[in-house]
Design a protein around this motif. Structure first.
Motif, PDB file in Angstrom:
ATOM      1  N   THR B 205      21.332 -36.197  77.151  1.00  7.40           N
ATOM      2  CA  THR B 205      20.513 -35.914  78.906  1.00  7.40           C
ATOM      3  C   THR B 205      20.954 -35.866  79.816  1.00  7.40           C
ATOM      4  N   SER B 265      19.038 -39.773  80.956  1.00  9.66           N
ATOM      5  CA  SER B 265      17.609 -40.476  81.693  1.00  9.66           C
ATOM      6  C   SER B 265      17.721 -41.033  80.046  1.00  9.66           C
ATOM      7  N   ILE B 365      10.867 -39.872  85.384  1.00 10.62           N
ATOM      8  CA  ILE B 365      10.929 -39.068  84.318  1.00 10.62           C
ATOM      9  C   ILE B 365      10.081 -38.076  84.001  1.00 10.62           C
TER      10      ILE B 365
END
Lengths: 382, 382
Positions: B205, B265, B365
């Motif tokens: 990520t 994340s 997020i």
């Protein structure tokens, strides 16, 4: 996997423009007076000196300057630093420079809180305390920014000795890769050789060859050093290459690679310390001469590991090919690979071997590294 | 390479029979009274309890016992520990167990020196101090033994939340791989999944995919986890496999793998925390269900990285093949890979997605991980 203890309390602050944080880091640690140690005038020419001073002033940190640290830092200069630190009653030592500046700063930090001559700690006295050390790194190579080691040379006896103590791990080390953009091609190359040297000692000399996770960690560091140096040679101000190299050099000697590999030794450092103590050549230059010679001498004892090294690092088949490839790469990046390249006469091999053997005795590897064996290795570098 | 700070002051003592050092480590830290936290009676059956008590007694360390920590540790039990720590006026918390025991011990260490309800620190209050935490690890999985994280579940609201603070890094963590010989095949497998989960979140990520040195570090950890678990499945008391796995799991979440990779994340942890908060399944079991589903959903965004993963970890060609291979491996080691395998009905997907989305909002997020997207991912695990 062998038993180990890993404890590395150094705080690393890594990135662009991070040197301006030094004042607040010192202040947060309750420090108001430091000895500001550096080498020559290059940090003034680059503007780094001014940025550090401004940061110290902004945080109300008083400082006493101590400059003139040399490559291969020497005891007499260290003594002057110790006296100055005591007179100025500083609470910490701030090293702004490369491994030499940091090493001498660590020695000063030990000497400044001791009644004994600081050299005593290099010849056997146990370090029990030291002033806290803070660093701003300007040359990626020695790993001193994140370990408890320091090497000092006593000039009159040509002894290049080290201390290792939990008390001299830097509290905070600031690593800004941009500060290394101006490092010359030679010193970039020497730094690369030094970082590789730090990991291959354990990789090859540990008894069982190391757990797979640790072997792969070493191979990762070596590959990173080679890949980034190849970029740096073309583009000295490539940030990502300088950054990955800087981080790799720090990891190479922060205690992580040898965790769990058991006992190992530092034969290349042993022989090189004799070379640079006697001829005052750069540590990385000396290592580039010693390593291929030592590898050729040592390979018959660890054929499988040398074959693995050749395959993992260079995609080659045999141990010999791996050694040749590393030597060729040292030469390509501008490091000397023969004694003659550094102006060291072959006629001095026996006296170098005697000097190195005193270190072998100190480090307990003199059963293997007799003066005769060391001379045999050095003759492979003629 | 992105800017980063790395600071991990935990001292790791790794190896056979190292638990007997706990008394002297506490004594050397100036501690004479601890809260001795553990889970169920397994440490008594194994003899570990007796060895710890003997070590404490030999060093003159007084202790108050607090047992009954559950897998997925809960707030109500933590509250009891905080009260006991205050009443007994302990100076430190000693956790003997796996990640759950260590996490709850960290929470107790925070609560014991605060006037506030400890849950406040899980919902936004800044941790400013804590009792020192010492650990003896009996299950390799969470990495809690070398980081500043702790996860606690508030039962009545099914919130599984975390704190992250420099104040709760253990001072000393003792890792004896022999203590994990008795870990069941299921929990060995869950530990392996957890360690892999910790490194793949950042690996996939982070925006630019990570510097090469960090990518290789992650791949090294994953390969180590897979290789060692394959041995452990056949030979639960293989010391080297247990040892390399234990060290890999510690490195997986000690801050080193994400150094320099920039923002990233934890989508798999986000979704799994909802699963285990609502259904009280083992964290590693929940992750084994979520990860392949999330990978299939996420792969189109990072095709190159998934291809690299397939090649480096499994020697396969395509991203799809890599995901299939990881899922197959999860199944082979006995981890559930579908919601149904863990008895979670597909009809609950929407409420799981709502729960997970509250974490997505907490972690910032939620622009990507809407309830609809999370439900879409979960449907790939039906």
């Amino acid at each position: 996997m062998y038993d180990f203890t890993f404890h590395n309390p150094t705080k690393i602050i890594f990135g662009r423009n991070t040197e301006v944080q030094i004042g607040s880091e010192l202040k947060n640690a309750g420090i108001s007076k430091v000895l500001f140690v550096f080498g020559k005038s290059s940090i003034k020419a680059s503007g780094l000196y001014d940025r550090v001073v401004e940061s110290l002033n902004q945080s109300g940190i008083h400082f006493t300057e101590f400059s003139g640290v040399s490559s291969n830092p020497i005891l007499s200069h260290t003594h002057r630093g110790v006296r100055l630190a005591m007179q100025a009653k500083v609470q910490a030592v701030l090293a702004v420079g490369g491994g030499s500046v940091i090493d001498e700063s660590k020695a000063i930090a030990v000497g400044a809180v001791s009644d004994k001559d600081v050299w005593e700690y290099f010849i056997g006295e146990q370090v029990t305390r030291a002033l806290p050390v803070f660093t701003i790194l300007t040359l990626a190579a020695t790993g001193s920014e994140m370990n408890g080691n320091a090497v000092i040379t006593r000039e009159e006896t040509q002894q290049k000795y080290n201390i290792g103590s939990a008390h001299v791990y830097p509290k905070v080390s600031i690593l800004n890769p941009e500060l290394t953009f101006s490092v010359s091609p030679e010193y970039s190359a020497y730094g690369a050789v030094d970082a590789i040297a730090h990991v291959i000692e354990g990789y090859f000399t540990s008894r069982l060859g190391g757990p797979a996770i640790q072997d792969r960690l070493v191979e990762n560091i070596i590959r990173t050093v080679i890949d980034t140096q190849n970029v740096i040679a073309r583009e000295p101000d490539n940030y990502n290459a300088r950054a990955e190299f800087m981080w790799a050099a720090t990891l190479a000697l922060n205690g992580l690679p040898p965790a769990g590999i058991g006992a190992y030794s530092f034969p290349n450092h042993m022989i090189e310390h004799a070379l640079s103590a006697m001829f005052n050549i750069a540590h990385g230059a000396g290592l580039a001469i010693v390593i291929p010679a030592w590898m050729r001498w040592y390979q018959p004892l660890k054929r499988d590991k040398f074959r693995r090294f050749a395959q993992e690092i260079f995609g080659l088949e045999t141990g010999e090919q791996g050694i040749d490839a590393l030597e060729d790469w040292f030469e390509k990046i501008g490091a000397p690979i023969r004694l003659d390249d550094a102006g060291i006469p072959a006629s001095d091999i026996d006296s170098i071997a005697e000097n190195a053997n005193t270190l072998a005795r100190r480090w307990g590897i003199d059963d293997v590294y007799t003066p005769g064996v060391i001379a045999e290795i050095l003759r492979l570098a003629v």
